[in-house]
Write an enzyme that holds these catalytic residues in place. Structure first.
Site, PDB file in Angstrom:
ATOM      1  N   SER A 185       0.801  -1.225   0.000  1.00 19.85           N
ATOM      2  CA  SER A 185       0.000   0.000   0.000  1.00 19.85           C
ATOM      3  C   SER A 185       0.835   1.277   0.000  1.00 19.85           C
ATOM      4  O   SER A 185       1.612   1.498  -0.907  1.00 19.85           O
ATOM      5  CB  SER A 185      -0.950  -0.042   1.198  1.00 19.85           C
ATOM      6  OG  SER A 185      -1.831   1.029   1.147  1.00 19.85           O
ATOM      7  N   HIS A 186       0.694   2.074   1.036  1.00 15.20           N
ATOM      8  CA  HIS A 186       1.333   3.391   1.095  1.00 15.20           C
ATOM      9  C   HIS A 186       2.755   3.306   1.634  1.00 15.20           C
ATOM     10  O   HIS A 186       3.432   4.326   1.736  1.00 15.20           O
ATOM     11  CB  HIS A 186       0.503   4.300   2.001  1.00 15.20           C
ATOM     12  CG  HIS A 186       0.281   3.672   3.349  1.00 15.20           C
ATOM     13  ND1 HIS A 186      -0.520   2.560   3.498  1.00 15.20           N
ATOM     14  CD2 HIS A 186       0.786   3.938   4.565  1.00 15.20           C
ATOM     15  CE1 HIS A 186      -0.520   2.183   4.770  1.00 15.20           C
ATOM     16  NE2 HIS A 186       0.271   3.007   5.441  1.00 15.20           N
ATOM     17  N   LYS A 204     -11.524  -0.288  -0.861  1.00 17.75           N
ATOM     18  CA  LYS A 204     -11.632   1.149  -1.016  1.00 17.75           C
ATOM     19  C   LYS A 204     -11.043   1.523  -2.370  1.00 17.75           C
ATOM     20  O   LYS A 204     -10.270   0.758  -2.931  1.00 17.75           O
ATOM     21  CB  LYS A 204     -10.952   1.881   0.133  1.00 17.75           C
ATOM     22  CG  LYS A 204      -9.521   1.511   0.411  1.00 17.75           C
ATOM     23  CD  LYS A 204      -9.111   2.183   1.711  1.00 17.75           C
ATOM     24  CE  LYS A 204      -7.651   2.010   2.035  1.00 17.75           C
ATOM     25  NZ  LYS A 204      -7.324   0.694   2.570  1.00 17.75           N
ATOM     26  N   ASP A 241      -5.841   2.390  -3.698  1.00 23.60           N
ATOM     27  CA  ASP A 241      -7.117   2.321  -2.978  1.00 23.60           C
ATOM     28  C   ASP A 241      -7.384   3.534  -2.100  1.00 23.60           C
ATOM     29  O   ASP A 241      -8.515   3.781  -1.697  1.00 23.60           O
ATOM     30  CB  ASP A 241      -7.267   1.003  -2.197  1.00 23.60           C
ATOM     31  CG  ASP A 241      -6.153   0.753  -1.208  1.00 23.60           C
ATOM     32  OD1 ASP A 241      -5.255   1.615  -1.093  1.00 23.60           O
ATOM     33  OD2 ASP A 241      -6.176  -0.300  -0.540  1.00 23.60           O
ATOM     34  N   ARG A 242      -6.343   4.298  -1.779  1.00 19.86           N
ATOM     35  CA  ARG A 242      -6.554   5.476  -0.926  1.00 19.86           C
ATOM     36  C   ARG A 242      -6.778   6.722  -1.775  1.00 19.86           C
ATOM     37  O   ARG A 242      -6.399   6.757  -2.943  1.00 19.86           O
ATOM     38  CB  ARG A 242      -5.337   5.709  -0.038  1.00 19.86           C
ATOM     39  CG  ARG A 242      -5.099   4.604   0.952  1.00 19.86           C
ATOM     40  CD  ARG A 242      -3.977   4.956   1.898  1.00 19.86           C
ATOM     41  NE  ARG A 242      -3.857   3.918   2.917  1.00 19.86           N
ATOM     42  CZ  ARG A 242      -3.379   4.102   4.130  1.00 19.86           C
ATOM     43  NH1 ARG A 242      -2.957   5.302   4.483  1.00 19.86           N
ATOM     44  NH2 ARG A 242      -3.313   3.109   4.988  1.00 19.86           N
ATOM     45  N   ASP A 272      -2.504   6.291  -3.474  1.00 22.17           N
ATOM     46  CA  ASP A 272      -1.349   5.666  -2.827  1.00 22.17           C
ATOM     47  C   ASP A 272      -0.712   4.588  -3.689  1.00 22.17           C
ATOM     48  O   ASP A 272      -1.034   4.461  -4.875  1.00 22.17           O
ATOM     49  CB  ASP A 272      -1.766   5.096  -1.465  1.00 22.17           C
ATOM     50  CG  ASP A 272      -2.711   3.914  -1.610  1.00 22.17           C
ATOM     51  OD1 ASP A 272      -3.392   3.843  -2.650  1.00 22.17           O
ATOM     52  OD2 ASP A 272      -2.760   3.066  -0.706  1.00 22.17           O
ATOM     53  N   ASP A 329      -1.049   1.380  -4.088  1.00 26.47           N
ATOM     54  CA  ASP A 329      -1.892   0.402  -4.783  1.00 26.47           C
ATOM     55  C   ASP A 329      -3.236   0.957  -5.233  1.00 26.47           C
ATOM     56  O   ASP A 329      -4.097   0.197  -5.691  1.00 26.47           O
ATOM     57  CB  ASP A 329      -2.104  -0.848  -3.921  1.00 26.47           C
ATOM     58  CG  ASP A 329      -2.796  -0.552  -2.606  1.00 26.47           C
ATOM     59  OD1 ASP A 329      -2.617   0.556  -2.082  1.00 26.47           O
ATOM     60  OD2 ASP A 329      -3.528  -1.423  -2.096  1.00 26.47           O
TER      61      ASP A 329
HETATM   62  C1  G16 Z   1      -5.219  -0.704   5.327  1.00 22.37           C
HETATM   63  C2  G16 Z   1      -6.630  -1.168   5.561  1.00 22.37           C
HETATM   64  C3  G16 Z   1      -7.472  -0.047   6.059  1.00 22.37           C
HETATM   65  C4  G16 Z   1      -6.832   0.598   7.279  1.00 22.37           C
HETATM   66  C5  G16 Z   1      -5.416   1.030   6.954  1.00 22.37           C
HETATM   67  C6  G16 Z   1      -4.676   1.541   8.166  1.00 22.37           C
HETATM   68  O1  G16 Z   1      -5.213   0.198   4.272  1.00 22.37           O
HETATM   69  O2  G16 Z   1      -7.210  -1.688   4.391  1.00 22.37           O
HETATM   70  O3  G16 Z   1      -8.724  -0.544   6.362  1.00 22.37           O
HETATM   71  O4  G16 Z   1      -7.574   1.689   7.716  1.00 22.37           O
HETATM   72  O5  G16 Z   1      -4.702  -0.082   6.481  1.00 22.37           O
HETATM   73  O6  G16 Z   1      -4.568   0.521   9.099  1.00 22.37           O
HETATM   74  P1  G16 Z   1      -3.685   0.684  10.377  1.00 22.37           P
HETATM   75  O7  G16 Z   1      -4.235   1.864  11.127  1.00 22.37           O
HETATM   76  O8  G16 Z   1      -3.850  -0.599  11.118  1.00 22.37           O
HETATM   77  O9  G16 Z   1      -2.266   0.960   9.946  1.00 22.37           O
HETATM   78  P2  G16 Z   1      -4.065   0.172   3.180  1.00 22.37           P
HETATM   79  O10 G16 Z   1      -4.361   1.330   2.284  1.00 22.37           O
HETATM   80  O11 G16 Z   1      -2.771   0.328   3.944  1.00 22.37           O
HETATM   81  O12 G16 Z   1      -4.168  -1.143   2.510  1.00 22.37           O
END
Ligand code: G16
Length: 544
Positions: free
Chosen positions: A113-114, A377, A282-283, A278, A280
């Site tokens: 992800s990010h 998302k 989704d954000r 981000d 991937d």
């Molecule tokens: C993932 C999850 C999200 C979550 C985020 C942050 O997003 O899919 O539901 O809100 O992580 O999670 P945490 O607070 O546990 O770090 P992504 O965009 O990182 O895949």
């Protein structure tokens, strides 16, 4: 094809977090590490023989290597077809859509992800089920358990697949289909939004826009959809080339990391609309000329205006937000008399509600919003949602936000992250907070009376599953809240997230700067958890 069974030794740290397994690339490069985890997933599925799997990732370092390994393992485990994005690329929402559209049995999405990418940075992998969404906790726990005892994995001696050419290849019983990663997804968005109005608004110059793909996966998607289809000038999309190391940056869409976008959006000649996504895809981060929209406000505004978007014109069945997300969307739901659900952090918790038709829109403070159209998302979906709103409301982003606050009040909100704390210290902070929970209710801090203090426990209303220890909440009589959680997505030590919110009904006070308006609660939160004493830090690493 010859199938080999390779003896392996289990690794004890393959516990998927909030969204799959995320570790340093070097951890994934250990002998058998990726293979163990993939085989643990395959072993946890009821059946692999004759099944169809979608495969793709955000293009970060190790993506191509991992895909070749997984193809060979999928062949050996009896999968019938693999649907792979060209170049090994698929954004997370596109992967979700492709699983649904082609009725695949599941998908493996390769992304952290990010988190930054590169040989010394992060990699990740997660399994999505046949509704297109992340596997539920029950499944990820089964995978973890399997990974702790695994002693062999299977692989087939097929050659590396050419990932760069669209087409179909057959390796005995395995069909490998390489698809364009963007086409299906772009077609989906066209069924949701009013592309005619969007084209007109962009070509007439009414909407000027800037999208920062942050050298990550959304570059090709944004170029196709915003530039080629909707007609935005080519320079509306910046950092559009996906790079294995994201150009050395964090592909994290917030004002700190999307600084190029932030500088342009907070300048004299800022475009009408600005956004970033981000690693991937989704954000999303939404901005307008000289304004940043918090993700919690963005969700509430989308819910309040959804009837203006073609796909949602009949209204919403309900909405949901993750627990630490501000209560702004709750006010919209109450006003529209629709249900509002509160789930733990993690997109997987929305899946059942979406599948059951209980909700149409959902979102999180962590820059994520989505709807029934996929089970992830979706960054570019959120971008088009806002563009569609601007086009039909004929208002600027700032006006849309102000109008919303006038009507519903403002939930002033911020999140402070203390990253890479030593794990024992982070656990000590949580234990210290936990110990205070019984005595906090009834205590008064300034004008804030604590009305409840607890640890969030979620019972899924569809399947009855229970998820405990989902964050510590301190709620005040005036609706304000402080929430503490340890992140489930970091790869170094522990990250403490502190979420703070306060409701402001008075329009005269709506334009306060969040850190100033929340100063008292921020200090109170720091005192309650003793983060500064215990970590020796003087401030958070990131404020969003
Ligand atoms: C993932 C999850 C999200 C979550 C985020 C942050 O997003 O899919 O539901 O809100 O992580 O999670 P945490 O607070 O546990 O770090 P992504 O965009 O990182 O895949």
């Amino acid at each position: 094809m010859q199938i080999e069974t390779i003896t392996t030794k289990p690794y004890q740290d393959q516990n998927p977090g909030t969204s799959g397994l995320r570790k340093k690339v070097k951890v994934f490069q250990q002998t058998g590490y990726l293979e163990n985890f993939v085989q643990s997933i395959f072993d946890s599925l009821e059946e692999t023989q004759g099944k169809v799997l979608v495969l793709g990732g955000d293009g970060r370092y190790f993506n191509r290597v991992a895909i070749q390994i997984i193809i060979k393992m999928a062949a050996a485990n009896g999968f019938e077809e693999l649907i792979i994005g060209q170049g090994g690329l698929l954004s997370t929402p596109a992967a979700s859509h492709i699983i649904r559209k082609y009725q695949a049995d599941g998908g493996l999405i390769l992304s952290a992800s990010h988190n930054p990418g590169g040989p010394d940075e992060d990699f990740g992998i997660k399994y999505n089920v046949n509704n297109g969404g992340p596997a539920p906790e029950k499944f990820t726990q089964a995978v973890f358990q399997r990974s702790q005892v695994i002693d062999q994995y299977k692989t087939a001696d097929i050659p590396d697949i050419d990932l760069d050419n669209i087409g179909i290849a057959q390796f005995e019983a395995l069909k490998v289909t390489i698809i364009d990663p963007v086409t299906d997804y772009a077609e989906l968005l066209e069924t949701i939004f009013d592309f005619k109005v969007l084209k007109q608004s962009i070509s007439s110059g009414y909407i000027t826009l800037l999208f920062d793909a942050m050298s990550a996966i959304t570059g090709p998607y944004a170029k196709r959809i915003l530039v080629d289809i909707l007609g935005a000038p080519a320079d509306s999309v910046i950092n559009a080339e996906p790079l294995e190391d994201f150009g050395g940056h964090h592909p994290d869409p917030n004002l700190a990391h999307a600084h190029e976008l932030a500088e342009r959006m907070f300048s004299d000649n800022a475009p009408v609309f600005g956004a970033a996504s981000d690693g991937d895809g989704d954000r999303n981060m939404i901005t307008g000329s000289n304004i940043f929209v918090t993700p919690s406000d963005s969700l509430a505004i989308m819910a309040a205006n959804a009837h203006l978007i073609p796909a949602y014109k009949a209204g919403l069945s309900g909405v949901a937000r993750s627990m630490p997300t501000s209560q702004a969307v709750d006010r919209v739901a109450a006003s529209y008399k629709i249900p509002c659900y509160e789930t733990p952090t993690g997109w997987k918790f929305f899946g059942n509600l979406l599948d059951a038709g209980k909700i149409t829109l959902c979102g999180e403070e962590s820059f994520g919003t989505g709807s029934t159209h996929v089970r992830e998302k979706d960054g570019l979906w959120a971008v088009l949602f806002w563009l569609n709103l601007i086009a039909v409301k004929r208002q600027t982003v700032a006006d849309i936000v102000q109008e919303h606050w006038q009507k519903f009040g403002r939930d002033i909100y911020c999140r402070h992250d203390y990253e890479a704390i030593e794990t024992p210290i982070a656990n000590g902070i949580v234990d210290h907070l936990r110990a205070q929970l019984p005595t906090l209710p009834g205590q008064v801090f300034g004008e804030y009376l604590v009305s409840y203090a607890d640890e969030f426990c979620y019972e899924d209303s569809i399947d009855g599953s229970i998820s405990k220890n989902q964050g510590i909440r301190v709620g005040f009589e005036n609706g304000s809240r402080i929430v503490f959680r340890l992140s489930g997505t970091g790869t170094v030590g522990a990250t403490l997230r502190i979420y703070i919110e306060r409701f402001e009904a008075d329009p005269e006070k709506h334009n306060q700067e969040a850190q100033t308006a929340l100063a008292f609660l921020i200090e109170l939160a720091e005192q309650l958890c003793e983060v500064k004493q215990r970590t020796g830090r003087s401030e958070p690493n990131v404020i969003t």
